[in-house]
Design an enzyme around this catalytic site. Structure first.
Site, mmCIF file in Angstrom:
data_model
loop_
_atom_site.group_PDB
_atom_site.id
_atom_site.type_symbol
_atom_site.label_atom_id
_atom_site.label_comp_id
_atom_site.label_asym_id
_atom_site.label_seq_id
_atom_site.Cartn_x
_atom_site.Cartn_y
_atom_site.Cartn_z
ATOM 1 N NE ARG A 21 -4.374 25.495 -4.049
ATOM 2 C CZ ARG A 21 -3.907 25.511 -5.291
ATOM 3 N NH1 ARG A 21 -4.104 26.551 -6.060
ATOM 4 N NH2 ARG A 21 -3.218 24.498 -5.760
ATOM 5 C CB CYS A 42 6.771 20.537 -22.729
ATOM 6 S SG CYS A 42 5.117 21.216 -22.545
ATOM 7 C CG ASN A 281 -0.531 24.359 -16.600
ATOM 8 O OD1 ASN A 281 -0.945 23.564 -15.759
ATOM 9 N ND2 ASN A 281 0.418 24.040 -17.449
#
Ligand code: FAD
Length: 423
Positions: A21, A42, A281
């Site tokens: 990005r 998870c 993350n």
């Protein structure tokens, strides 16, 4: 600019996506030694429990999404075996050399011990999940032993019980969930026993020797640091990779993120290793931005986590009283119980624990146990820790109320007022 990312899951793909990005012209390559990328470990306990029907459901974004929409090259079954930072190149298991200008190391962690017996399983990788599920379907075991009382052990014990197995849980300490908190452990044990899991605390067990038809080794993880350490990257006091606040390792131009590296604890200020998907993350985004030339800071972690144990939601953040004492605070603790919403909306009991420093009144941590209401309380407390709030600040917060969602005096505020009185 050639950016190479090692590891194709939470931290690695967050880094690659953020770098893309910010730098549309960069050549970005992700190397993953496994055959699957962008999947969420998870969900593994829910695969075992039966809520998730196949590993494919755990994939977050398909490979084509990264390749076509984000112009990120992905290579699976591409295992990095060495980093030659002087020459700015990586060596793959097949001998191939891959050049880079910047590198993001996001190789995660691995189970600390290798099992020696066919009936002993980990629940860490995608293949672990498939192997265990296959074994359960094929062999139909009747008894299970879970070794390790961290959140993965507890989730797996619950899942196996829900599948109808007789489950025994062994843990080598007197408290569960790495929390050193007798109150919390007692509540969790009560719930596990109510649902039929036999809990053996303070009883270390060898996964290869314990008697059961199937054994889950959830005894802990080790960060994947060796390859980068051999290239000269410094390790921290926890044994995970040391990074600065920009996620850069001691090798210039080499960043690290996720389960392979340490983070600064926002309450104690110390480097800690608390491997979690949320952290992976967030760190990955920062590592990716800085690899693309930015100077973004990673704000640190509070160890905020939530787990469902036999239907009981357990949320923790910051330090327990014992941990706070070890970090040099003089902690005081309040525990209250209240309804999480109005009785006529079937409000179940919610327990809230708050820990604060007696001298300064600063909040240090806490826990919430109950049903759906745990998440809001633990996240609010996590935000309060990040803002370095005192108990008084918390007690004065303007929190929302309507009968289907809460009580007019939120349980978190009730706990804050109790702690204020004690202070
Ligand atoms: P990983 O996901 O481990 O990815 C690292 C990747 O790097 C792997 O795919 C690996 O194959 C690859 N790799 C390693 N070495 C090399 C090499 N030499 N060359 C190429 N590739 C390499 N976290 C939460 O926050 N909430 C939860 O509810 C939760 N539940 C969990 C339940 C289970 C059963 C498990 C196992 C984990 C859970 N986690 C949870 C933790 C979370 O999954 C991890 O923290 C997260 O996956 C870490 O992401 P990562 O990208 O750092 O590492």
């Amino acid at each position: 600019m050639k950016l190479v990312v090692v590891g194709g899951v939470a931290a690695g793909l967050s880094a690659a996506s953020r770098a893309r990005r910010l730098d549309p012209a960069a050549e970005i390559l992700v190397l993953e030694k496994g055959s699957r990328i962008s999947w969420g470990a998870c969900g593994l306990p829910y695969l075992i429990e039966g809520q998730v029907s196949s590993m494919d459901e755990l994939v977050v974004y398909p490979r084509e999404f990264f390749e076509k929409e984000r112009n990120i090259r992905i290579r699976t079954q591409a295992e990095v075996t060495a980093v030659r930072h002087g020459a700015r190149e990586l060596i793959l298991a097949n001998g191939e050399r891959i050049p880079y200008d910047r590198l993001v190391w996001a190789a995660g962690a691995r189970p600390a011990h290798r099992p020696h017996s066919e009936r002993v399983f980990h629940l860490h990788s995608d293949t672990d999940g498939e192997r265990l599920n296959g074994f359960l379907e094929r062999e139909r075991p009747r008894t299970a032993a879970v070794v390790g009382g961290g959140y993965i052990g507890l989730e797996t014990a619950t899942a196996l019980r829900a599948r109808g197995l007789m489950v025994r849980l062994f843990h080598d300490a007197t408290t569960l969930l790495n929390r050193e908190d007798a109150w919390l452990t007692q509540r969790v044990v009560e719930r596990l026993e109510q649902c039929g899991v036999e809990v053996r605390l303070n009883e270390p067990a060898d996964p290869d020797r314990v008697e059961a038809d199937v054994v889950i080794d959830a005894t802990g993880l080790r960060p994947n640091v060796e390859i980068l350490a051999e290239a000269g990257a410094a390790l921290g006091r926890t044994g995970a990779l040391a990074v600065d606040e920009y996620q850069e390792t001691s090798l210039r131009g080499v960043f690290a993120a996720g389960d392979c590296c340490e983070a600064r604890h926002i309450v104690s200020g110390r480097a800690v290793w608390i491997p979690l998907g949320t952290t992976a993350n967030r760190m990955g985004r920062v590592a990716g931005a800085n690899a693309a030339g930015r100077r973004e800071r990673f704000p640190g972690v509070a160890g905020t986590s939530i787990v469902r144990v036999a239907g009981l939601g357990v949320g923790v953040t910051g330090l327990s009283q014992q941990q706070a004492r070890r970090e040099g605070f003089s902690p005081v603790e309040a525990v209250i119980e209240a309804r999480e919403r109005a009785r006529y909306f079937f409000g179940r009991r919610l327990a809230v624990q708050l820990v604060a420093d007696r001298t300064s009144g600063r909040l240090l941590g806490g826990a919430a146990l109950g049903d759906q209401g745990v998440l809001a309380r633990i996240d609010t407390l996590a935000a309060a820790l990040a803002a370095r709030m005192t108990v008084e600040d918390l007690a004065g917060l303007d929190l929302a109320y309507a009968p289907p969602y809460s009580t007019v005096m939120d349980p978190l505020l009730v706990a804050a007022q109790q702690l204020l009185r004690m202070l």
